[in-house]
Design a protein around this motif. Structure first.
Motif, PDB file in Angstrom:
ATOM      1  N   LYS A  82       0.664  -1.222  -0.220  1.00  0.00           N
ATOM      2  CA  LYS A  82      -0.283   0.162  -0.400  1.00  0.00           C
ATOM      3  C   LYS A  82       0.573   1.042  -0.133  1.00  0.00           C
ATOM      4  CE  LYS A  82      -4.337   1.639   2.529  1.00  0.00           C
ATOM      5  NZ  LYS A  82      -4.765   1.083   4.098  1.00  0.00           N
ATOM      6  N   GLU A  83       2.008   0.797   1.028  1.00  0.00           N
ATOM      7  CA  GLU A  83       2.582   2.163   1.191  1.00  0.00           C
ATOM      8  C   GLU A  83       4.538   1.824   1.391  1.00  0.00           C
ATOM      9  OE1 GLU A  83       1.730   5.589   3.739  1.00  0.00           O
ATOM     10  OE2 GLU A  83       3.146   7.009   2.356  1.00  0.00           O
ATOM     11  N   MET A  84       5.010   2.053   1.237  1.00  0.00           N
ATOM     12  CA  MET A  84       6.514   1.485   1.194  1.00  0.00           C
ATOM     13  C   MET A  84       7.373   3.290   1.214  1.00  0.00           C
ATOM     14  SD  MET A  84       8.810  -1.296  -1.252  1.00  0.00           S
ATOM     15  CE  MET A  84       9.753  -0.159  -1.624  1.00  0.00           C
ATOM     16  N   GLU A  85       8.842   2.630   2.096  1.00  0.00           N
ATOM     17  CA  GLU A  85       9.674   3.792   1.767  1.00  0.00           C
ATOM     18  C   GLU A  85      11.030   2.863   1.934  1.00  0.00           C
ATOM     19  OE1 GLU A  85      10.067   8.273   3.069  1.00  0.00           O
ATOM     20  OE2 GLU A  85      10.616   6.821   4.054  1.00  0.00           O
ATOM     21  N   LEU A  86      11.733   3.672   0.986  1.00  0.00           N
ATOM     22  CA  LEU A  86      13.179   2.688   1.297  1.00  0.00           C
ATOM     23  C   LEU A  86      13.897   3.974   0.915  1.00  0.00           C
ATOM     24  CD1 LEU A  86      14.954   0.071   1.397  1.00  0.00           C
ATOM     25  CD2 LEU A  86      14.794   0.150  -0.958  1.00  0.00           C
ATOM     26  N   SER A  87      15.724   3.978   2.315  1.00  0.00           N
ATOM     27  CA  SER A  87      16.365   5.019   1.953  1.00  0.00           C
ATOM     28  C   SER A  87      17.278   4.279   2.006  1.00  0.00           C
ATOM     29  CB  SER A  87      15.797   6.167   3.146  1.00  0.00           C
ATOM     30  OG  SER A  87      16.088   5.395   4.649  1.00  0.00           O
ATOM     31  N   PHE A  88      18.613   4.834   0.845  1.00  0.00           N
ATOM     32  CA  PHE A  88      19.737   4.199   1.894  1.00  0.00           C
ATOM     33  C   PHE A  88      20.817   5.762   1.738  1.00  0.00           C
ATOM     34  CE2 PHE A  88      18.201   1.437  -1.445  1.00  0.00           C
ATOM     35  CZ  PHE A  88      18.956   0.141  -1.083  1.00  0.00           C
ATOM     36  N   ASN A 108      13.515  13.942   4.003  1.00  0.00           N
ATOM     37  CA  ASN A 108      15.029  13.280   3.772  1.00  0.00           C
ATOM     38  C   ASN A 108      16.116  12.994   4.657  1.00  0.00           C
ATOM     39  OD1 ASN A 108      14.459  13.598   0.671  1.00  0.00           O
ATOM     40  ND2 ASN A 108      13.720  15.652   1.388  1.00  0.00           N
ATOM     41  N   ALA A 109      15.613  13.743   5.986  1.00  0.00           N
ATOM     42  CA  ALA A 109      16.931  13.010   6.809  1.00  0.00           C
ATOM     43  C   ALA A 109      16.493  11.595   7.426  1.00  0.00           C
ATOM     44  CB  ALA A 109      16.946  14.496   8.546  1.00  0.00           C
ATOM     45  N   LYS A 110      17.702  11.033   7.314  1.00  0.00           N
ATOM     46  CA  LYS A 110      17.749   9.296   7.408  1.00  0.00           C
ATOM     47  C   LYS A 110      18.414   8.125   8.146  1.00  0.00           C
ATOM     48  CE  LYS A 110      13.326   9.116   5.623  1.00  0.00           C
ATOM     49  NZ  LYS A 110      12.376   8.386   6.461  1.00  0.00           N
ATOM     50  N   PRO A 111      18.473   7.765   8.730  1.00  0.00           N
ATOM     51  CA  PRO A 111      19.276   7.077   9.396  1.00  0.00           C
ATOM     52  C   PRO A 111      19.870   6.724   8.876  1.00  0.00           C
ATOM     53  CG  PRO A 111      16.944   6.048   9.060  1.00  0.00           C
ATOM     54  CD  PRO A 111      16.556   6.933   8.838  1.00  0.00           C
ATOM     55  N   VAL A 112      21.893   6.187   9.082  1.00  0.00           N
ATOM     56  CA  VAL A 112      22.581   5.759   8.028  1.00  0.00           C
ATOM     57  C   VAL A 112      22.396   4.734   7.875  1.00  0.00           C
ATOM     58  CG1 VAL A 112      25.318   4.825   8.604  1.00  0.00           C
ATOM     59  CG2 VAL A 112      24.208   7.637   9.251  1.00  0.00           C
ATOM     60  N   GLY A 113      22.400   3.731   6.498  1.00  0.00           N
ATOM     61  CA  GLY A 113      22.409   3.181   5.831  1.00  0.00           C
ATOM     62  C   GLY A 113      20.905   3.160   5.776  1.00  0.00           C
ATOM     63  N   VAL A 114      20.808   1.918   5.800  1.00  0.00           N
ATOM     64  CA  VAL A 114      19.186   1.397   4.700  1.00  0.00           C
ATOM     65  C   VAL A 114      18.171   1.254   5.993  1.00  0.00           C
ATOM     66  CG1 VAL A 114      17.684   0.086   3.689  1.00  0.00           C
ATOM     67  CG2 VAL A 114      20.128  -0.090   3.028  1.00  0.00           C
ATOM     68  N   GLU A 115      17.240   1.487   5.328  1.00  0.00           N
ATOM     69  CA  GLU A 115      16.053   2.133   5.852  1.00  0.00           C
ATOM     70  C   GLU A 115      14.477   1.099   5.044  1.00  0.00           C
ATOM     71  OE1 GLU A 115      13.626   4.715   8.933  1.00  0.00           O
ATOM     72  OE2 GLU A 115      14.088   5.108   6.748  1.00  0.00           O
ATOM     73  N   LEU A 116      13.870   0.080   5.579  1.00  0.00           N
ATOM     74  CA  LEU A 116      12.508  -0.412   4.785  1.00  0.00           C
ATOM     75  C   LEU A 116      11.153   0.079   5.974  1.00  0.00           C
ATOM     76  CD1 LEU A 116      11.108  -0.936   2.301  1.00  0.00           C
ATOM     77  CD2 LEU A 116      11.887  -2.935   3.035  1.00  0.00           C
ATOM     78  N   SER A 215      21.927  10.572   0.352  1.00  0.00           N
ATOM     79  CA  SER A 215      20.690   9.717   0.959  1.00  0.00           C
ATOM     80  C   SER A 215      19.223   9.303  -0.195  1.00  0.00           C
ATOM     81  CB  SER A 215      19.256  10.293   2.118  1.00  0.00           C
ATOM     82  OG  SER A 215      18.833   9.686   2.265  1.00  0.00           O
ATOM     83  N   GLN A 216      20.046   8.371  -0.387  1.00  0.00           N
ATOM     84  CA  GLN A 216      18.543   8.750  -1.687  1.00  0.00           C
ATOM     85  C   GLN A 216      17.340   7.462  -1.394  1.00  0.00           C
ATOM     86  OE1 GLN A 216      21.264   5.458  -3.851  1.00  0.00           O
ATOM     87  NE2 GLN A 216      19.681   4.381  -4.063  1.00  0.00           N
ATOM     88  N   ARG A 217      16.437   7.862  -1.909  1.00  0.00           N
ATOM     89  CA  ARG A 217      14.918   7.321  -0.559  1.00  0.00           C
ATOM     90  C   ARG A 217      14.742   7.305  -2.157  1.00  0.00           C
ATOM     91  NH1 ARG A 217      10.350  10.367   1.016  1.00  0.00           N
ATOM     92  NH2 ARG A 217      10.656  12.280  -0.528  1.00  0.00           N
ATOM     93  N   LEU A 218      13.497   6.346  -2.068  1.00  0.00           N
ATOM     94  CA  LEU A 218      11.876   6.137  -2.607  1.00  0.00           C
ATOM     95  C   LEU A 218      10.703   5.495  -1.908  1.00  0.00           C
ATOM     96  CD1 LEU A 218      12.599   3.694  -5.645  1.00  0.00           C
ATOM     97  CD2 LEU A 218      10.544   2.907  -3.824  1.00  0.00           C
TER      98      LEU A 218
END
Lengths: 646, 699
Positions: A82-88, A108-116, A215-218
């Motif tokens: 339904k909704e998803m966010e992935l960030s590197f 866009n301020a995301k934690p270090v590494g991958v967050e999903l 930070s790259q986000r999808l």
């Protein structure tokens, strides 16, 4: 010639027909690209790439898409996301200097590494299965070890502390994931023009990864059509946020550095991505309210805005938008061409200083204690200077309060004692009921699931500092559960602090054209900030000693089999009988020996066999033993001498 | 055939003539050792001492065990611009000092301003100068037992300045700490130089892109000693108290609580510049011993040593006992070993264990210092505070070869000092894991030579090996003599004979425990007392306690009648067992203490025997034995040994001040939570008293 004309004509007909099919439905797939540039107070420049891809709800052409990436739409359909966010992310967002209270930083301020995180549209019982499948699919899609989020020890199901209130939400993060080009390339592949054309052509890998923050986000969300029989539409939002340091040539330290797109990225934009509906570049300047003229309509004033004593833009903006604390210059890259590439530059003429808007409380997290056994995690919230100005206060019962949600995942080897939760407000210890409005705890199970804590604090507005501490025990891992670099320590993922009553949005005074970037800024977004990742050193076995292990194992095996063989082979009764019979008759050599010893001692032979004190016996033994030892040692020394001499 | 022969020979005939099955070889070996315990104990003890003397010969060259460190592989990026930044800070501080006499806080502000100009986050931290107070219950508790002092005077507190450079692309999980102790009020010119070196480096580090760990520069306020400010800062870093601190109340200056942190510490380097080098080159001394003989990972020392010697050309040294360098007996040993080594080399060119006598002397002097500092259990510098938090840290003391006001040399000195630190930081920065690859248990015989635990354990093992043997043999003897003398061979009684002796041993150990706790209560006695008075107080209370023990429990007294007294052999056996257990336990906690303790205690325990029969018999052998045991007992008394060791170290002591000195020494031991103090009170003293009991045993 005629046949050629005919074929051309046919082609035209077919094409127009195809176009008619494509635009048959009331909505079409849309792609738009945008780049936001923003000078930061600490002499850095933020570049925010924003790509939006919309697939309208339709089933007219089945699974076929024109612009929308097929991989993503398949993902959505298969796992019913339904909704998803992935960030590197690589690097840390500097909340003090880069802002913490604007849509850009809160999203866009995301934690270090991958967050999903993902919300599924499946029955409750199938959520975990879908999550696991999704992690594997994404792992393959983005060349990252997202599949490690599959294990139930690494994800959690937040209920209200994270943001979207849903019981079908799953959240996981991998703080140690190294982010590099191999993650960016598949991400770019989802864009219709990849990085060949348009704004994304700016993404020169060395300059992108040279940045201080990356930070790259999808983000993808499905839009329900509401109509029967019509599938749901998908909106895919891809952003890349980089913070770059322009090369400075000026010696003056208080002067902001001047830059241009080519100096930042080493490339220029030559025309837009032809498939994009809109393709804009924005420049946001904060803290220029001193020049804020009442009227921006007139041509001269607008000109003064982008070319004045303070700074100078190399290109004339299409439009200038005013926001409460900043200006937004809009450029269209349509006009650029190969001969005249779009190369926006900003030159500062005078030193300028401003500060970013801060979140109401600045959060930091650290570990307490020493030793390998116990410790505590402390979260420190400090009031920022901009707190007074902020809106969004909750004025219930005449009291001004700030609400803060804290969401935190603990890996299972961090055994948290939730009863040791202590909250200090302005250095006074408070009972839970005083400040804690809501708390939700799901304790961890060893090797099965991670622990999670969500809590909502209600703090008075004039609060200066809040400290939350919670104690934990360090667990022991099984030898095969250690990662390859176990001696580095183990990570505790970032905690998320969000302020449910504070929303960040850019409030433009004029009505805008429908730019997706600006409309996403205009939406109210939750103010949130992630804390640091923590490193917990756990007790680790000495992995570098396989040799010792082999030696010890072999020794144990030898001892075990030796004694087992001994037990199996020997017959005690038989041996005793043999010994008895031996005791009666003595062998010839033995008699000879005993005679010799008797002669040496000068004693009669009979005494030797009948009664001999143990001391005398042992002295005989010792002299013999010493003789033997000397013999053996001598032989060994001789052998050593002769063998190594050559 | 031969085997059969041996079997038959060793067969023990029982009373009824039937052959008994011989015991297992290991049992036979045990019986054999016990039967010849006097010979073996002499051999083993001598071998133990010899092994200790041989240690400098067995030292190995250090090597970098962790491949990730790669010291010196990157070219130094430090430029003259950075160094001029450092020089400017030093100049500014000097000027400021001249203009503003005695305004320490402002110097801190100046340093803080420099740090923030370089792009660091600066924080100030206030701390109490009061050190650790002795509390018996807090002995082994961690450093987080942070107690808020009640009546705090605002007049005396120190202020630390800490600047943090965030690694540009790092994740902020780890950090490296640089410490420069600095006296803000009356710091000398040499202290300024240490600030200059680190600020040159800091200026570089704020620009570089290769950092993966955050860098913390702590300027510790060393008005109240080097150790205390660092310990206070670490306490605040790791276990802050969130409650209201009294120090914040006396807020005459605006140093709000903005304490900043930067992740788990990977390593710490303390830099001090003091004194002028006597050598031609700039000298770098490395101090590594932390509390209770804990050492940092050897790789850290290796990296610093490698860079200092091979890149920056410092003369590197570690501390040594200077008086040993001129001792003739050690020189004789060195020459003997050299000769043996030469002989061995002649026999087989592969045997290269001989070292020149001069090297041997140097090595043993360093080893003795290493052993002594580890045994004392007191950290040799501010780096000791880091070890409490499992952070590897060393102190680097640099002595320049030029006077501090020489401008021309200063630049070069800064450049080299900062390059050394840069290289070290770069190596640690390369490290993905924490230090774990190399040794933690070692002793240094020179900056580039070490003895690992596997080698130095041999000396201790040989020293304590005779103890269980002699104990067993004495027990057997004692049992025999007791059964002979009492003429009451009840089997039940036989197995419990050691109980009387054990009671006595236990009582005296309990006494030792009380004596260990006494100083705490003496400290509580109101009024100011000199150390001498306190030691007299301690001495009198302990001896009166001892008298009370002897009166109330006559079995324990050496002067009791024969009826009450236990058999001395059994008493000695139990004493030796207790000493053995105590020494083995201590060897786990602090090996060096156990080693030195074994050197003292083992001969004393082994030689102890009643002097009355010796005097009665008037045989030369027994008289000699008695004399030896008296001498050993005299040396073994802690105060006596303290005096002797002081004399060895070249510090003369006369008369009554000895007691005061001893008290101060012990006070320092417990203030640093040294396990050596516990060892002296709870193992050494009771065993010594028991040996005294045996000496005056009425048998």
């Amino acid at each position: 010639m005629a046949s050629l004309l005919r074929s051309l004509f046919l082609l035209l007909i077919v094409q127009s027909f195809l176009v008619a099919i494509a635009f048959g439905s009331n909505e079409v797939e849309e792609f738009s690209e945008a780049l936001l540039l923003k000078p930061l107070p600490d002499r850095k420049v933020l570049a925010h790439f924003h790509f939006e891809n919309r697939a309208p709800p339709s089933n007219s052409h089945g699974l076929h898409h024109h612009l929308f990436p097929k991989a993503i739409s398949q993902l959505v359909q298969k796992f019913r996301v339904k909704e998803m966010e992935l960030s590197f992310t690589q690097g840390r967002w500097n909340h003090e200097h880069w802002g913490g209270f604007d849509p850009l930083s809160s999203m866009n301020a995301k934690p270090v590494g991958v967050e999903l995180w993902a919300v599924f549209d499946v029955p409750q019982s199938q959520v975990d299965t879908s999550w696991k499948n999704l992690t594997h699919a994404l792992s393959g899609l983005f060349c990252a070890s997202i599949n490690f989020l599959e294990s139930s020890t690494s994800y959690a199901a937040p209920t209200w502390g994270f943001g979207p209130n849903s019981n079908k939400l799953r959240y996981g993060s991998l703080p140690r994931e190294a982010v590099c080009t191999e993650n960016l390339t598949p991400w770019l592949k989802l864009l219709p023009c990849r990085d060949k054309d348009g704004i994304s052509a700016l993404m020169n890998r060395p300059s992108v990864y040279r940045g201080f923050y990356h930070s790259q986000r999808l983000h993808l969300s499905t839009v329900e059509s509401g109509q029967e029989g019509l599938g749901s539409g998908i909106m895919l939002e891809q952003t890349l946020t980089v913070v770059l340091q322009p090369d400075t040539t000026s010696v003056e330290s208080n002067m902001q550095p001047s830059w241009s797109l080519s100096s930042l990225f080493g490339r220029k934009v030559v025309g837009r991505c032809v498939l994009a509906k809109s393709s804009n570049v924005y420049l946001q300047l904060e803290g220029l309210l001193g020049h804020g003229s009442k009227n921006v309509d007139t041509e001269i004033e607008a000109h003064g805005l982008w070319k004045n004593a303070d700074f100078e833009l190399s290109l004339k903006p299409e439009r200038v938008l005013r926001e409460s604390s900043s200006f937004l210059f809009i450029f269209d890259i349509d006009k650029s061409s190969d001969s005249e590439p779009f190369d926006l530059g900003l030159t500062w003429n005078l030193p300028s200083k401003w500060s970013c808007q801060q979140a109401p409380l600045h959060a930091s997290r650290f570990l307490m204690g020493s030793g390998n056994e116990r410790g505590a995690i402390a979260i420190l919230l400090k009031a920022t200077e901009s707190q007074e100005k902020l809106s969004g206060r909750d004025l219930t019962n005449g009291q001004c309060t700030i609400k803060a949600n804290i969401f935190q995942i603990f890996p299972w080897y961090i055994k948290v004692y939730y009863h040791t939760l202590q909250i200090f407000v302005d250095q006074q210890q408070k009972t839970d009921s005083e400040v804690l409005k809501k708390i939700n705890v799901s304790p961890s199970t060893d090797k099965v699931s991670s622990g999670m804590m969500e809590m909502m604090l209600e703090l008075p507005c004039e609060v200066k500092s809040v400290a939350i501490s919670i104690e934990y025990d360090k667990g022991f891992l099984h030898i095969d559960e250690y990662p390859p670099d176990a001696n580095q320590g183990f990570d505790i993922p970032s905690a998320l602090i969000s302020f449910p009553n504070h929303h960040a949005s850019l409030d433009f005074q004029e009505e805008l054209n429908k730019s997706p970037l600006l409309s996403s800024f205009k939406e109210k977004s939750l103010v949130r900030s992630y804390t640091e990742v923590l490193l917990v050193p756990l007790t680790t076995p000495d992995f570098s000693m396989p040799y010792n292990v082999i030696t010890i194992t072999c020794t144990i095996f030898a001892l075990y089999f030796g004694s087992l063989l001994n037990v199996l082979r020997r017959r005690i009764g038989e041996e005793e009988r043999f010994l008895k019979s031996q005791g009666k008759k003595t062998g010839g050599l033995k008699q000879l020996l005993s005679r010799i010893t008797a002669k040496i001692r000068g004693r009669p032979i009979e005494e030797q066999s009948s009664s001999e004190s143990p001391a005398a016996q042992s002295s005989v033994l010792s002299s013999k033993l010493i003789f033997k030892i000397i013999l053996v040692a001598g032989a060994a020394a001789a052998w050593q001498y002769f063998s190594t001499d050559k | 055939m031969a085997a059969v022969n041996r079997d038959n020979e060793e067969e023990v005939k029982t009373d009824d003539g039937s052959p008994k099955i011989k015991p297992r070889p290991i049992v036979r070996l045990g019986i054999f050792l016990i039967a010849h315990s006097p010979v073996f104990s002499v051999v083993f003890s001598a071998a133990g001492v010899l092994a200790l003397l041989l240690l400098p010969l067995l030292a190995k060259n250090t090597y970098i065990s962790e491949n990730a460190l790669m010291p010196g592989s990157a070219r130094s990026m430090l430029s003259n611009r950075d160094v001029s930044d450092g020089s400017k800070l030093v100049k500014d501080i000097k000027n400021f000092r001249l203009n503003h006499e005695g305004q320490g806080v402002e110097v801190q502000k100046l340093i803080g301003k420099y740090m923030s100009d370089m792009g660091a986050e600066v924080s100030y931290q206030k701390f109490h100068p009061e050190g650790n107070q002795f509390h018996p219950l807090h002995f082994f508790s961690g450093p987080d037992s942070y107690t808020l002092l009640e009546n705090v005077s605002c007049a005396s507190y120190g202020v630390n300045v800490a600047g943090i450079i965030r690694a540009p692309r790092g994740d902020g999980k780890e950090s490296i700490v640089l410490v420069t102790p600095y006296d803000f009020i009356n710091g000398g010119d040499y202290e300024d130089l240490s600030l200059g070196i680190v600020s040159s480096l800091f200026s570089l580090l704020s620009r570089v892109t290769w950092l993966s760990k955050d860098i913390i520069w702590l300027v510790a306020d060393s008005r109240y000693g080097d150790y205390r400010p660092v310990a206070a800062w670490l306490t605040e870093y790791h276990s802050p108290s969130f409650k209201v601190s009294d120090l914040l109340k006396c807020d005459e200056q605006n140093t709000a609580d903005n304490f900043r942190r930067a992740g788990t510490m990977a390593a710490a380097l303390v830099l001090k510049v003091d004194g002028r080098s006597e050598k031609f080159e700039d000298t770098l001394s490395i101090y590594a011993e932390a509390s209770n003989g804990q050492m940092p990972n050897l790789d850290l020392i290796n990296v610093v040593n490698y860079l200092a010697v091979h890149r920056q050309g410092f003369y590197v040294k570690v501390e040594k006992v200077v008086s040993l360098l001129s001792s003739s007996w050690l020189k004789i040993f060195g020459e003997i070993f050299e000769a043996v080594g030469k002989l061995a080399h002649m026999l087989n060119p592969d045997w290269n264990f001989g070292i020149p006598a001069a090297d041997y002397l140097e090595g043993s002097a360093t080893l003795a210092s290493s052993l002594y500092s580890q045994a004392l259990g007191i950290p040799t510098g501010p780096h000791g505070a880091f070890r409490d938090y499992q952070v590897d840290a060393i102190t680097l003391k640099v002595s320049p070869r030029f006077p501090p006001d020489s401008k021309t040399r200063q630049h070069d000195f800064f450049l080299r000092g900062a390059r050394l630190l840069e290289g070290t930081i770069r190596s640690v920065n390369n490290l993905l894991e924490k230090f774990h690859q190399s040794f933690f248990l070692y002793m240094l015989t020179s900056p580039s030579k070490f003895i690992s635990v596997g080698v130095y354990m041999i000396a201790f093992a040989l020293l304590v090996a005779p103890l269980p043997m002699v104990a067993a043999s004495l027990y057997i003897d004692g049992c025999k003599s007791l059964t002979n003398s009492t003429d009451n061979p009840t089997e039940n009684f036989k197995s419990w004979k050691w109980l009387d002796a054990a009671k006595q041993v236990f009582t005296l150990h309990l006494f030792g425990f009380i004596v260990t706790l006494l100083p705490y209560f003496i400290c509580q006695v109101p009024g100011q007392h000199s150390p001498t008075n306190r030691s007299i107080m301690w001495g009198t209370t302990s001896s009166s306690l001892l008298l009370i023990t002897f009166v109330t429990m006559p079995g324990c007294s050496p002067f009791s009648s024969r009826l009450h007294g236990t058999n001395w052999a059994i008493l000695k056996s139990v004493t030796i067992s207790a000493a053995f257990i105590g020494l083995c336990l201590m060897s786990i906690i602090n090996f060096a203490t156990a080693e030195i303790g074994a050197l003292l205690l083992v001969p004393t325990c082994l030689m102890a025997q009643p002097i009355k029969p010796a005097l009665r018999s008037r045989r030369l052998k027994s008289l000699l034995g008695a004399f030896c045991s008296i001498v050993l007992l005299t040396i073994g008394f802690p105060v006596m040994f303290f005096a002797i060791s002081k004399g060895l170290l070249g510090e003369g002591l006369v008369g009554l001040s000895l007691g005061g000195e001893f008290w101060t020494w012990l006070e320092s031991l417990w203030a640093w939570k040294s396990a050596t103090y516990l060892y002296i009170g709870m193992v050494h003293l009771p065993c010594w008293l028991l040996c005294l009991c045996i000496l005056f045993h009425p048998s």
